[in-house]
Scaffold this motif. Structure first.
Motif, short mmCIF file in Angstrom:
data_model
loop_
_atom_site.label_atom_id
_atom_site.label_comp_id
_atom_site.label_asym_id
_atom_site.label_seq_id
_atom_site.Cartn_x
_atom_site.Cartn_y
_atom_site.Cartn_z
N GLY A 93 -2.18 -9.15 13.72
CA GLY A 93 -3.33 -8.45 14.27
C GLY A 93 -3.32 -6.95 14.02
N ARG A 94 -4.49 -6.35 14.15
CA ARG A 94 -4.66 -4.93 13.89
C ARG A 94 -3.86 -4.05 14.85
N ARG A 98 -0.72 -1.58 13.89
CA ARG A 98 -0.82 -0.13 14.07
C ARG A 98 0.37 0.39 14.87
N ARG A 99 0.81 -0.36 15.87
CA ARG A 99 1.98 0.06 16.66
C ARG A 99 3.24 0.04 15.80
N ILE A 100 3.35 -0.95 14.94
CA ILE A 100 4.52 -1.04 14.06
C ILE A 100 4.54 0.15 13.09
N ILE A 101 3.39 0.44 12.50
CA ILE A 101 3.30 1.54 11.53
C ILE A 101 3.63 2.87 12.18
N ALA A 102 3.22 3.04 13.43
CA ALA A 102 3.48 4.30 14.15
C ALA A 102 4.98 4.55 14.30
N ASP A 111 -2.80 6.30 8.08
CA ASP A 111 -2.60 5.63 6.79
C ASP A 111 -3.15 4.21 6.85
N TYR A 112 -2.85 3.54 7.96
CA TYR A 112 -3.38 2.18 8.12
C TYR A 112 -4.90 2.19 8.22
N ASP A 113 -5.43 3.15 9.00
CA ASP A 113 -6.88 3.21 9.19
C ASP A 113 -7.61 3.41 7.85
#
Length: 225
Positions: A93-94, A98-102, A111-113
């Motif tokens: 999921g999104r 996003r939490r992982i990328i942070a 970057d993800y966005d």
């Protein structure tokens, strides 16, 4: 009468490990074995479709299965493998991604966005054309699942792109007979080009991101003084 695997071994050293077992499975089961080999290759990109697909064509040329059967089973294996990765992406999921990328050094949520915005605009082309690119033909399914690309669209694009790529390599193996392994040599060139390109892109990203961080830290230090 010599089996397909015996003839193949005469032209190319027999493989060991998982790849070798999948080749044996293809030889034993024909179409279903070829489909399972390509399914496994989708889930584990280091496994070489450039090997399995020409060998499927060669096996068909030896009468172990029909050429249409080889194409149908290998494409089905590609689609099923892609769907597994699609649902993995949907499961992550999104928000979780996003939490992982942070938490990843040098990475930003922005970057993800940006990547998601690009995928929203070009995702259909990425899924279709990504099927002919090593590494990407597996990985592209994950972001498609994360952004919840319509399942029917994803499946149709995957089936079409995979059918084209599979047909080229299967037919090449069929036409070359016991010289099928030459296909892997030429297809491997594209794989090396893609891997080098990805490696250079990663190095460039790290250099640019580290340089920006240093400049930002320098500015903060100047303001603090």
């Amino acid at each position: 009468m010599l089996s397909a695997l015996t003839l193949a071994s005469a032209a190319e050293p027999e493989l060991g490990g998982l790849a070798g077992k999948l080749v044996d499975l293809m030889e034993s089961l024909g179409g279903p074995g070829a489909g399972f080999a390509i399914f496994a290759e989708n889930l584990f990109p280091p496994l070489p479709s450039e090997l399995f697909l020409p060998l499927a064509g060669f096996t068909a040329s030896q009468g172990k299965m029909g050429i249409a059967e080889a194409l149908l089973w290998t494409t089905a294996g590609s689609v099923v493998g892609a769907l597994v990765l699609y649902f993995l992406g949907a499961l992550i999921g999104r928000d979780r991604l996003r939490r992982i990328i942070a938490k990843i050094p040098l990475m930003k949520v922005s970057d993800y966005d940006k990547t998601e915005a690009w995928f929203a605009k070009h995702g259909t082309k990425a899924v279709f054309f990504g099927r002919v690119l090593p590494i990407f033909r597996s990985l592209i399914s994950v972001p498609a699942g994360v952004v919840r690309m319509p399942l029917l669209t994803f499946t149709l694009l995957t089936a079409l792109g995979s059918a084209i790529w599979n047909s080229v390599l299967v037919m090449a193996g069929y036409g070359l007979g016991n010289q099928w392994h030459r296909v892997e040599q030429y297809a491997g060139i594209m794989e090396k080009v893609v891997i080098v390109g990805v490696g250079l892109a990663i190095v460039l990203f790290v250099v640019v991101r580290v340089s920006r961080l240093r400049k930002d830290n320098s500015r903060r230090g100047s303001h603090a003084r």
